[in-house]
Design a protein around this motif. Structure first.
Motif, PDB file in Angstrom:
ATOM      1  N   VAL A 186      49.366   7.264 -17.050  1.00 35.82           N
ATOM      2  CA  VAL A 186      49.885   7.348 -18.045  1.00 35.82           C
ATOM      3  C   VAL A 186      51.068   7.970 -18.475  1.00 35.82           C
ATOM      4  CG1 VAL A 186      49.371   7.755 -20.687  1.00 35.82           C
ATOM      5  CG2 VAL A 186      47.485   6.944 -19.168  1.00 35.82           C
ATOM      6  N   GLU A 187      50.991   8.990 -17.712  1.00 35.92           N
ATOM      7  CA  GLU A 187      52.466   9.945 -17.983  1.00 35.92           C
ATOM      8  C   GLU A 187      53.646   9.277 -17.190  1.00 35.92           C
ATOM      9  OE1 GLU A 187      51.795  13.814 -16.690  1.00 35.92           O
ATOM     10  OE2 GLU A 187      50.344  14.398 -18.225  1.00 35.92           O
ATOM     11  N   ALA A 188      53.249   8.445 -16.229  1.00 37.93           N
ATOM     12  CA  ALA A 188      54.222   7.748 -15.384  1.00 37.93           C
ATOM     13  C   ALA A 188      54.783   6.486 -16.081  1.00 37.93           C
ATOM     14  CB  ALA A 188      53.849   7.426 -14.208  1.00 37.93           C
ATOM     15  N   GLN A 189      53.705   5.695 -16.762  1.00 44.83           N
ATOM     16  CA  GLN A 189      54.093   4.856 -17.631  1.00 44.83           C
ATOM     17  C   GLN A 189      55.117   5.140 -18.879  1.00 44.83           C
ATOM     18  OE1 GLN A 189      50.777   2.773 -19.124  1.00 44.83           O
ATOM     19  NE2 GLN A 189      51.892   0.753 -19.552  1.00 44.83           N
ATOM     20  N   VAL A 190      54.853   6.175 -19.600  1.00 48.15           N
ATOM     21  CA  VAL A 190      55.273   6.777 -20.627  1.00 48.15           C
ATOM     22  C   VAL A 190      56.942   7.092 -20.256  1.00 48.15           C
ATOM     23  CG1 VAL A 190      55.787   8.660 -22.477  1.00 48.15           C
ATOM     24  CG2 VAL A 190      53.555   7.469 -21.982  1.00 48.15           C
ATOM     25  N   ILE A 191      57.071   7.654 -19.109  1.00 46.90           N
ATOM     26  CA  ILE A 191      58.289   8.054 -18.599  1.00 46.90           C
ATOM     27  C   ILE A 191      59.172   6.837 -18.136  1.00 46.90           C
ATOM     28  CG2 ILE A 191      59.545   9.421 -16.776  1.00 46.90           C
ATOM     29  CD1 ILE A 191      57.233  11.463 -16.695  1.00 46.90           C
ATOM     30  N   VAL A 243      73.864  24.222 -17.194  1.00 44.60           N
ATOM     31  CA  VAL A 243      73.383  22.878 -16.964  1.00 44.60           C
ATOM     32  C   VAL A 243      71.911  22.609 -16.829  1.00 44.60           C
ATOM     33  CG1 VAL A 243      75.559  22.301 -15.667  1.00 44.60           C
ATOM     34  CG2 VAL A 243      73.524  22.997 -14.488  1.00 44.60           C
ATOM     35  N   THR A 244      71.278  23.504 -16.960  1.00 38.11           N
ATOM     36  CA  THR A 244      69.798  23.480 -17.186  1.00 38.11           C
ATOM     37  C   THR A 244      69.315  22.295 -18.173  1.00 38.11           C
ATOM     38  OG1 THR A 244      69.269  25.128 -18.844  1.00 38.11           O
ATOM     39  CG2 THR A 244      69.486  25.739 -16.402  1.00 38.11           C
ATOM     40  N   GLY A 245      70.048  21.940 -19.179  1.00 34.26           N
ATOM     41  CA  GLY A 245      69.546  20.845 -20.232  1.00 34.26           C
ATOM     42  C   GLY A 245      69.692  19.729 -19.426  1.00 34.26           C
ATOM     43  N   PHE A 246      70.654  19.309 -18.352  1.00 34.19           N
ATOM     44  CA  PHE A 246      70.512  18.177 -17.743  1.00 34.19           C
ATOM     45  C   PHE A 246      69.548  17.787 -16.870  1.00 34.19           C
ATOM     46  CE2 PHE A 246      75.093  18.830 -19.165  1.00 34.19           C
ATOM     47  CZ  PHE A 246      75.241  17.607 -19.576  1.00 34.19           C
ATOM     48  N   MET A 247      68.694  18.930 -16.463  1.00 36.62           N
ATOM     49  CA  MET A 247      67.596  18.819 -15.560  1.00 36.62           C
ATOM     50  C   MET A 247      66.302  18.439 -16.174  1.00 36.62           C
ATOM     51  SD  MET A 247      69.199  19.550 -12.795  1.00 36.62           S
ATOM     52  CE  MET A 247      71.153  19.230 -13.168  1.00 36.62           C
ATOM     53  N   ALA A 248      66.354  18.123 -17.450  1.00 35.37           N
ATOM     54  CA  ALA A 248      65.004  17.740 -18.034  1.00 35.37           C
ATOM     55  C   ALA A 248      64.704  16.239 -17.602  1.00 35.37           C
ATOM     56  CB  ALA A 248      65.218  17.782 -19.547  1.00 35.37           C
ATOM     57  N   ARG A 249      63.625  15.980 -17.779  1.00 29.04           N
ATOM     58  CA  ARG A 249      63.026  14.560 -17.328  1.00 29.04           C
ATOM     59  C   ARG A 249      63.497  13.565 -18.096  1.00 29.04           C
ATOM     60  NH1 ARG A 249      56.535  14.716 -15.992  1.00 29.04           N
ATOM     61  NH2 ARG A 249      56.614  16.501 -14.642  1.00 29.04           N
ATOM     62  N   ALA A 250      63.884  13.924 -19.474  1.00 28.27           N
ATOM     63  CA  ALA A 250      64.489  12.889 -20.595  1.00 28.27           C
ATOM     64  C   ALA A 250      65.634  12.390 -20.192  1.00 28.27           C
ATOM     65  CB  ALA A 250      64.478  13.401 -21.757  1.00 28.27           C
TER      66      ALA A 250
END
Length: 188
Positions: A26-31, A64-71
């Protein structure tokens, strides 16, 4: 020593594993849906939505840690990392300790008309077989070098001639043995 688990504990663990697998799916589908939605948007819209600066305008010391988020889409993450590697001298300069950092495909180092006996999958087999066949052939040169000695004739020796005051020096002889060919025999 661990005791074998009974039926119910194995069943409970199996149900728990199935639940975790469903949750991961479900998480993979949402991503995947979020990534698809972000692919439709432009980079400026995504950066404004996530409150991130433009990756090309990053300065030394910026976070640059903000760029490492999954979103964050991969294309923006890669742009930020490229900029970071260009700005930081520690990351930008290779220290020479990289084991496989050399470029062995450089065409300037290749010799023209380079030929080798190596064959892919066979190695040096043809070259070794040619050397073995050459070693088995009888040498024709050795037969020509052997000259039959003539029996001595009974001629009288000429009278001794007067010798010069100074004799010519004899040339030095090299006592090193003649080079020999190595012979290899392969079984099999």
């Amino acid at each position: 020593m661990t005791q074998p688990r009974d039926f119910w504990s194995r069943r409970k663990a199996g149900v728990q594993a199935e639940a975790e697998a469903e949750q991961a799916a479900v998480e993979a589908q949402v991503i995947a849906q979020e990534q698809a939605a972000l692919e439709e948007k432009g980079d400026a819209e995504i950066l404004a939505e996530l409150n991130l600066p433009d990756p090309d305008s990053l300065q030394p010391g910026d976070d640059v840690t903000g760029f490492m988020a999954r979103a964050v889409p991969d294309r923006l993450r890669r742009r930020a990392l490229r900029r970071l590697w260009r700005l930081n001298p520690v990351l930008a300069n290779v220290d020479g300790l990289v084991d496989y950092g050399e470029d062995y495909t450089d065409a300037a180092c290749v010799l023209e008309n380079l030929q080798t006996a190596y064959q892919v999958g066979k190695g040096m087999l043809a070259h070794v077989e040619a050397l073995a066949a050459e070693a088995e052939e009888p040498d024709d040169e050795t037969d020509d070098d052997v000259v039959a000695e003539e029996p001595p004739t009974a001629e009288p020796e000429p009278a001794a001639q007067p010798q010069l005051a100074e004799a010519a020096p004899e040339p030095e002889t090299d006592d090193t043995p003649a080079p020999r060919r190595m012979r290899f025999e392969f079984e099999g």
